[in-house]
Design an enzyme around this catalytic site. Sequence first.
Site, PDB file in Angstrom:
ATOM      1  N   HIS A   1       1.105  -1.361   0.405  1.00 20.63           N
ATOM      2  CA  HIS A   1       0.142   0.235   0.141  1.00 20.63           C
ATOM      3  C   HIS A   1       0.854   1.168  -0.055  1.00 20.63           C
ATOM      4  O   HIS A   1       1.424   1.783   0.999  1.00 20.63           O
ATOM      5  CB  HIS A   1      -0.760   0.570   1.184  1.00 20.63           C
TER       6      HIS A   1
ATOM      7  N   ARG B   1       3.662   8.731  -6.468  1.00 19.76           N
ATOM      8  CA  ARG B   1       2.565  10.269  -7.297  1.00 19.76           C
ATOM      9  C   ARG B   1       3.016   9.857  -8.167  1.00 19.76           C
ATOM     10  O   ARG B   1       3.781  11.346  -9.523  1.00 19.76           O
ATOM     11  CB  ARG B   1       3.424  11.073  -6.731  1.00 19.76           C
TER      12      ARG B   1
ATOM     13  N   ASN C   1      -3.958   5.317  -8.107  1.00 17.22           N
ATOM     14  CA  ASN C   1      -4.517   6.827  -8.065  1.00 17.22           C
ATOM     15  C   ASN C   1      -2.828   7.851  -8.669  1.00 17.22           C
ATOM     16  O   ASN C   1      -2.764   8.707  -7.710  1.00 17.22           O
ATOM     17  CB  ASN C   1      -4.900   7.573  -6.914  1.00 17.22           C
TER      18      ASN C   1
ATOM     19  N   ASP D   1      -7.990   2.208  -4.426  1.00 19.52           N
ATOM     20  CA  ASP D   1      -7.520   3.740  -2.852  1.00 19.52           C
ATOM     21  C   ASP D   1      -8.195   4.866  -3.166  1.00 19.52           C
ATOM     22  O   ASP D   1      -7.928   5.493  -3.879  1.00 19.52           O
ATOM     23  CB  ASP D   1      -6.218   3.268  -2.462  1.00 19.52           C
TER      24      ASP D   1
ATOM     25  N   HIS E   1     -10.876   0.190  -0.047  1.00 17.02           N
ATOM     26  CA  HIS E   1     -10.480   1.424   0.963  1.00 17.02           C
ATOM     27  C   HIS E   1     -11.609   1.159   1.492  1.00 17.02           C
ATOM     28  O   HIS E   1     -12.939   1.658   0.772  1.00 17.02           O
ATOM     29  CB  HIS E   1     -10.805   2.493   0.094  1.00 17.02           C
TER      30      HIS E   1
ATOM     31  N   HIS F   1      -5.986  -0.620   6.114  1.00 20.37           N
ATOM     32  CA  HIS F   1      -5.510   0.687   6.986  1.00 20.37           C
ATOM     33  C   HIS F   1      -7.000   0.242   8.161  1.00 20.37           C
ATOM     34  O   HIS F   1      -8.151   1.751   8.135  1.00 20.37           O
ATOM     35  CB  HIS F   1      -5.698   1.906   6.456  1.00 20.37           C
TER      36      HIS F   1
ATOM     37  N   ASN G   1      -6.776   9.658   6.028  1.00 19.46           N
ATOM     38  CA  ASN G   1      -8.030   9.022   6.030  1.00 19.46           C
ATOM     39  C   ASN G   1      -7.796   7.296   5.800  1.00 19.46           C
ATOM     40  O   ASN G   1      -7.204   6.906   4.813  1.00 19.46           O
ATOM     41  CB  ASN G   1      -9.167   8.996   4.104  1.00 19.46           C
TER      42      ASN G   1
ATOM     43  N   ASP H   1       0.732   2.721   3.846  1.00 18.46           N
ATOM     44  CA  ASP H   1      -0.178   3.851   3.399  1.00 18.46           C
ATOM     45  C   ASP H   1       0.387   4.773   3.438  1.00 18.46           C
ATOM     46  O   ASP H   1       0.094   6.582   3.079  1.00 18.46           O
ATOM     47  CB  ASP H   1      -1.365   3.988   4.397  1.00 18.46           C
TER      48      ASP H   1
ATOM     49  N   HIS I   1       2.790  13.773   0.505  1.00 17.12           N
ATOM     50  CA  HIS I   1       2.649  15.085  -0.031  1.00 17.12           C
ATOM     51  C   HIS I   1       3.572  16.671   0.729  1.00 17.12           C
ATOM     52  O   HIS I   1       4.067  16.537   1.117  1.00 17.12           O
ATOM     53  CB  HIS I   1       1.216  16.070   0.465  1.00 17.12           C
TER      54      HIS I   1
END
Length: 477
Positions: free
Chosen positions: A52, A56, A86, A182, A208, A258, A304, A331, A335
């Site tokens: 997991h 990016r 994602n 996810d 998720h 998670h 989240n 996870d 950022h």
Amino acid sequence: MAITLHDITVWDTGERIDLIVDDSPDALAEKPVGTDVDASGLTLAPGFADPHVHFRDPGQTYKESMVSGCAASASGGYTNVLVMPNTVPAMDGETLDDPMAPGAKEVLDAGYTGVIDYLQHYEAAHGVKLPVNYDLCVCASKGRAGHEATEVAKWRRYMPGEDTANKDEYQLAHPVTAISDDGAAVTPAILDQVLANTKESGLYLIEHCEHHDTGAVNEGPVSRELGVPGIPEDTELAIVARDIEKVRETGVHVHFQHVSTAISFKAIRAAKAEGLPITCETAPHYIALSDEALLKYGTLAKMNPPLRSEADRQATIEAIADGTVDMLATDHAPHTLAEKQLGFLEAPNGIIGLECAYGVCHKVLVDGGFISDKRLIELMATEPTKLMGHTPTDIAALLDAQQDAAHAEGTGKRVLDLRGCDDGTEIGLVVLDTAQQWTVDPERFHSKARNTPFGGWQVSGRPLATVIGSTLAFSRL
């Protein structure tokens, strides 16, 4: 150049051996590595696997790239990771035909027409050698929009065992091994089709297990003190209960990501007792932090599912101790600090975790007396490796296969000499100092990101080296 680690202890047998590996000019080394290393007091274990992670790349490489994400993985003791879908564009198997779409240009400029092809051939496209193995996870829905399920025919060829005669070494090394949207639960409108796709392909669904339309942090005294809309804990149970019923109907393997609440663990525990094909993970932050951490760390602790109550944190530890939790995953969600400083309503969810996961988990779980060192290695290495469809490296079996080789002269110790080993990249190992006390310093991370609440934490246990195949991939020995 060969490097010998003398007198290292095998994690599951307690045998002391000498380990010989090849150095590599591509290895990430935080300091020079000698040819002879005193490894007494260190532990040799199968490499960690993380099912997991978010890297990016493509689309948001200012946050993280495959290069920086894989470096962070190797630094944290990981030898295999599963990259979530994602990306921008999403990893859904569709052909890219609009160079003006976000992220599409970097894929097309590299000579590929889809994200899966691009990530499978990342090393060739960029002329780099990545220090960790990785698999890919395909989207459950087109564009990860939740409206229309992806088409198996568009991504089946990327799976292991499919059309192998026409695949190159990169495609064989980085297959699609799971399905997920996810970041969001699979939507009700397409759930049946996604499960049918999962069953047809033989993969497993990574869910998720949480959905909310409003709220930013866990609903409770902390959310009220902060004046921030809360997310009730049953938003997680609603997805868990829904999917357990679907597993009962279809027999499809669902893996819950998670998990963070006592009520969800209760439902999963009961489903497992029923014999349903369900597995689950939790993450280091859910065992180390409760929602009270929001008062200290602010949006660095926004994620989240959200950090839950102290009672839920204790229930998560209990679920690890009693075996309800199958594995630990980070996870890892990079950022920028500027993004995380936008406030509770606007800041993106998530923290990074690859480079301090073992230390945080060891501090809380092993030092706390809840599990053993051996069990932590199972949770971070052998169990996630098996989930991802790989075979954990069996050190004892490798030693037995070399039993006729020369032993270290005069010591009686066996030697595991990996130089030229036929198993190649299937071997993944981590060297651990289970006793080392150290301070988490995000400024020294290999990740591009710094968004973690664990900066400054005093933790215990540290990965000192990772080995891929016969070669040292990372070292701080």
